[in-house]
Design a protein around this motif. Structure first.
Motif, PDB file in Angstrom:
ATOM      1  N   SER A 129       0.833  -1.209   0.000  1.00  0.00           N
ATOM      2  CA  SER A 129       0.000   0.000   0.000  1.00  0.00           C
ATOM      3  C   SER A 129       0.863   1.253   0.000  1.00  0.00           C
ATOM      4  O   SER A 129       0.520   2.260  -0.624  1.00  0.00           O
ATOM      5  CB  SER A 129      -0.944   0.001   1.207  1.00  0.00           C
ATOM      6  OG  SER A 129      -0.238   0.153   2.427  1.00  0.00           O
ATOM      7  N   GLN A 130       2.007   1.202   0.680  1.00  0.00           N
ATOM      8  CA  GLN A 130       2.928   2.345   0.655  1.00  0.00           C
ATOM      9  C   GLN A 130       3.549   2.513  -0.735  1.00  0.00           C
ATOM     10  O   GLN A 130       3.741   3.633  -1.209  1.00  0.00           O
ATOM     11  CB  GLN A 130       4.030   2.152   1.694  1.00  0.00           C
ATOM     12  CG  GLN A 130       3.551   2.285   3.132  1.00  0.00           C
ATOM     13  CD  GLN A 130       4.662   1.939   4.116  1.00  0.00           C
ATOM     14  OE1 GLN A 130       5.140   0.805   4.168  1.00  0.00           O
ATOM     15  NE2 GLN A 130       5.083   2.918   4.889  1.00  0.00           N
ATOM     16  N   ALA A 133       1.235   4.177  -2.914  1.00  0.00           N
ATOM     17  CA  ALA A 133       1.130   5.592  -2.557  1.00  0.00           C
ATOM     18  C   ALA A 133       2.219   6.423  -3.225  1.00  0.00           C
ATOM     19  O   ALA A 133       2.039   7.624  -3.437  1.00  0.00           O
ATOM     20  CB  ALA A 133       1.211   5.758  -1.035  1.00  0.00           C
ATOM     21  N   GLN A 152      -0.512   7.961   3.418  1.00  0.00           N
ATOM     22  CA  GLN A 152      -0.463   6.531   3.152  1.00  0.00           C
ATOM     23  C   GLN A 152       0.975   6.064   2.966  1.00  0.00           C
ATOM     24  O   GLN A 152       1.350   4.985   3.428  1.00  0.00           O
ATOM     25  CB  GLN A 152      -1.286   6.198   1.919  1.00  0.00           C
ATOM     26  CG  GLN A 152      -1.344   4.700   1.625  1.00  0.00           C
ATOM     27  CD  GLN A 152      -2.352   4.361   0.559  1.00  0.00           C
ATOM     28  OE1 GLN A 152      -3.439   4.904   0.526  1.00  0.00           O
ATOM     29  NE2 GLN A 152      -1.985   3.444  -0.327  1.00  0.00           N
ATOM     30  N   PHE A 157      -2.166   4.036   6.843  1.00  0.00           N
ATOM     31  CA  PHE A 157      -3.092   2.970   6.481  1.00  0.00           C
ATOM     32  C   PHE A 157      -2.526   1.615   6.891  1.00  0.00           C
ATOM     33  O   PHE A 157      -3.245   0.757   7.420  1.00  0.00           O
ATOM     34  CB  PHE A 157      -3.337   3.040   4.977  1.00  0.00           C
ATOM     35  CG  PHE A 157      -4.415   2.122   4.463  1.00  0.00           C
ATOM     36  CD1 PHE A 157      -5.464   1.728   5.261  1.00  0.00           C
ATOM     37  CD2 PHE A 157      -4.379   1.677   3.152  1.00  0.00           C
ATOM     38  CE1 PHE A 157      -6.466   0.894   4.777  1.00  0.00           C
ATOM     39  CE2 PHE A 157      -5.372   0.857   2.651  1.00  0.00           C
ATOM     40  CZ  PHE A 157      -6.412   0.460   3.468  1.00  0.00           C
ATOM     41  N   SER A 158      -1.234   1.424   6.666  1.00  0.00           N
ATOM     42  CA  SER A 158      -0.594   0.143   6.991  1.00  0.00           C
ATOM     43  C   SER A 158      -0.689  -0.153   8.485  1.00  0.00           C
ATOM     44  O   SER A 158      -0.930  -1.296   8.894  1.00  0.00           O
ATOM     45  CB  SER A 158       0.878   0.167   6.565  1.00  0.00           C
ATOM     46  OG  SER A 158       0.987   0.413   5.183  1.00  0.00           O
ATOM     47  N   VAL A 399      -7.762   7.616   8.561  1.00  0.00           N
ATOM     48  CA  VAL A 399      -7.305   7.073   7.287  1.00  0.00           C
ATOM     49  C   VAL A 399      -8.422   7.154   6.259  1.00  0.00           C
ATOM     50  O   VAL A 399      -9.576   6.838   6.543  1.00  0.00           O
ATOM     51  CB  VAL A 399      -6.847   5.612   7.459  1.00  0.00           C
ATOM     52  CG1 VAL A 399      -6.482   5.001   6.118  1.00  0.00           C
ATOM     53  CG2 VAL A 399      -5.674   5.537   8.421  1.00  0.00           C
ATOM     54  N   VAL A 401      -9.348   5.865   2.348  1.00  0.00           N
ATOM     55  CA  VAL A 401      -8.962   4.920   1.299  1.00  0.00           C
ATOM     56  C   VAL A 401      -9.165   5.573  -0.063  1.00  0.00           C
ATOM     57  O   VAL A 401     -10.242   6.122  -0.344  1.00  0.00           O
ATOM     58  CB  VAL A 401      -9.799   3.627   1.407  1.00  0.00           C
ATOM     59  CG1 VAL A 401      -9.473   2.675   0.266  1.00  0.00           C
ATOM     60  CG2 VAL A 401      -9.551   2.957   2.755  1.00  0.00           C
ATOM     61  N   HIS A 406      -7.700  -1.573  -2.908  1.00  0.00           N
ATOM     62  CA  HIS A 406      -7.859  -1.638  -1.457  1.00  0.00           C
ATOM     63  C   HIS A 406      -9.335  -1.715  -1.080  1.00  0.00           C
ATOM     64  O   HIS A 406      -9.727  -2.460  -0.172  1.00  0.00           O
ATOM     65  CB  HIS A 406      -7.231  -0.408  -0.796  1.00  0.00           C
ATOM     66  CG  HIS A 406      -5.776  -0.245  -1.093  1.00  0.00           C
ATOM     67  ND1 HIS A 406      -5.063   0.897  -0.766  1.00  0.00           N
ATOM     68  CD2 HIS A 406      -4.881  -1.074  -1.695  1.00  0.00           C
ATOM     69  CE1 HIS A 406      -3.816   0.757  -1.142  1.00  0.00           C
ATOM     70  NE2 HIS A 406      -3.684  -0.432  -1.722  1.00  0.00           N
TER      71      HIS A 406
END
Length: 468
Positions: A129-130, A133, A152, A157-158, A399, A401, A406
């Motif tokens: 996810s990073q 980003a 993110q 988010f992680s 957070v 999304v 995701h």
């Protein structure tokens, strides 16, 4: 870890006086030393990590190509987690091509799209996810989308997902421990506490998935439809909002026959304005198709600006309200009376009363008066649009999304945790409970890359540009 060394230009072509060429891999320093000459003759291999060195790039015949600055990063303390050298050269396309060709002849391979970021993921410098980003950060066009990408990329988010997976792991461990002692009928997991935990996890997952509608709008622009009767001033208003003559303006009814879209950033938020064909009865086939698209865009919009000609508003409202208002439920509706430079105060009062009658049974509505042709009160409309979005501050505990992949994974995870809750309430056996819990963990792990396949990774990183 990949055994080859890759290189690519990491800056956009033709964007400045300086370009950066990134070299990463086990032989990054050795290969660069073959073409880099510092004034003191000291090779990069003998230099301290995280240092920059002035020198020149020379070809195999000793001819200088350019004066450069080489910045040295030693594994694992680099973006990719590998030995990395970043060569800052002059922005000439010819110089960049020559240095890349020289690196390739010395043993480098040209990087594929997203390969540097993929290596950062593979080497544990970023989770998936990073890594995604990073692409969002590069593509950000507004303060809001930039802020969400930064949040993110820094792991907000992680961390949220890691906390959920840790709770689920505790959950499933207790349930599976019971299975090992099934013959003794021992219950390690307090069902009431497990139910409370599952409800909390469900609420968090639901909050994250619900945030996607806002996050997607911030990332791609809030879809805002400008609708109304022909010649109400929709195209003039679009031109005012985007600060250029984007749409053709004419006194002839039905000039706009197709949808015109453009984006503009207002106070850090991107809006995707959609100028639509004027709504009226017509026998013109092309204009009828444009009006059909108007209603399609109205259905897709998050915000609807119904622009009404203030000089004969009651007539327009009478003709269009039954077509427009039912389609605006669940959306933010702004009724804008245009051409107010042509009406008096008494008419303004009557229009306010008309607005009150129209929206009596509706929520999320607002009203404004403006003159698009004279640029009167358009700034107030812009402020109203920003207030309508009501963007929350994206901090560690808030957070949002923005990624469709995701969102899809969260929907599946939410279904799994709902099945878990249902199983707890109906007394479902531990083996079936454990299966649903692990399925929820699986989908959360897909987001961060703890669960991944080469096909998924290839699809994600192929969307990156070369050099990132």
């Amino acid at each position: 870890m990949p055994q080859d060394t890759i290189c690519a230009v990491s800056t956009a072509p033709g964007r400045g006086g300086i370009a950066v060429i990134r070299v990463s891999g086990p032989e990054a320093v050795t290969i660069t030393d073959r073409i880099f000459r510092s004034p003191n003759g000291k090779p990069l291999a003998e230099a301290q990590a995280n240092t920059a060195h002035y020198g020149s790039i020379t070809d195999e015949k000793g001819h200088a190509l350019d004066d450069v600055v080489a910045t040295l990063f030693v594994a694992p303390h680099s973006f990719t987690g590998e030995n990395t050298v970043e060569i800052s050269c002059h922005g000439s396309t010819y110089i960049q091509q020559q240095i890349i060709a020289l690196l390739l002849r010395q043993g480098c391979r040209l990087a594929t799209p997203g390969e540097f970021t993929r290596r950062a993921f593979t080497n544990g410098k970023l989770d998936l996810s990073q890594a995604e980003a990073v692409a969002d950060l590069i593509a950000s066009t507004s303060a809001a989308s930039h802020r969400l990408a930064i949040q993110q990329m820094r792991g907000g988010f992680s961390r949220e997902l890691a906390r959920l997976r840790e709770q689920l792991l505790t959950f499933v461990s207790l349930v599976e421990l019971e299975l090992d002692f099934s013959e003794e009928e021992v219950e390690f997991a307090d069902r009431q506490k497990l139910t409370e935990l599952a409800r909390e996890i469900e609420r968090v997952i639901k909050r994250l998935s619900d945030s996607f509608s806002l996050g997607n709008a911030i990332k791609n622009g809030v879809p805002t439809a400008i609708i109304g009767e022909t010649n109400a001033g929709k195209s003039t208003l679009l031109n005012r909002l985007v600060k250029e003559d984007r749409a053709l303006v004419s006194d002839i009814h039905g000039t706009t026959r197709d949808v015109i879209e453009d984006t503009v950033v207002l106070q850090g938020i991107t809006f995707r304005f959609i100028d639509t064909a004027g709504i009226r009865e017509t026998h013109d086939t092309i204009e009828s198709m444009g009006i059909e698209r108007t209603f399609q865009k109205l259905d897709q919009a998050s915000i609807v600006i119904w622009l009404i000609d203030a000089t004969h508003a009651p007539q327009e409202v009478e003709e269009l309200s039954r077509q427009i208002l039912p389609r605006c439920h669940g959306k933010h509706l702004i009724i804008a009376f245009n051409k107010v430079d042509k009406i008096d105060d008494a008419t303004r009062q009557q229009l306010t009363q008309l607005y009150d009658r129209l929206t009596r049974e509706m929520t999320d509505t607002a009203m404004t008066f403006l003159s698009a042709s004279h640029n009167q009160n358009v700034d107030a409309l812009e402020s109203m649009l920003v207030d309508t979005v009501n963007l929350p501050q994206a901090g560690e505990n808030d957070v949002i999304v923005t990624n469709a992949r995701h969102y899809e994974a969260l929907i599946h995870a939410h279904d799994a945790i709902l099945r878990t809750l249902d199983g707890l309430q109906t007394g479902l056996s531990g083996d079936f409970l454990a299966q649903d819990i692990r399925e929820c963990m699986h989908y959360l792990g897909e987001i961060t890359g703890q669960i991944s396949t080469d096909e998924i990774l290839g699809t994600i990183f192929s969307k990156f540009c070369i050099g990132k």
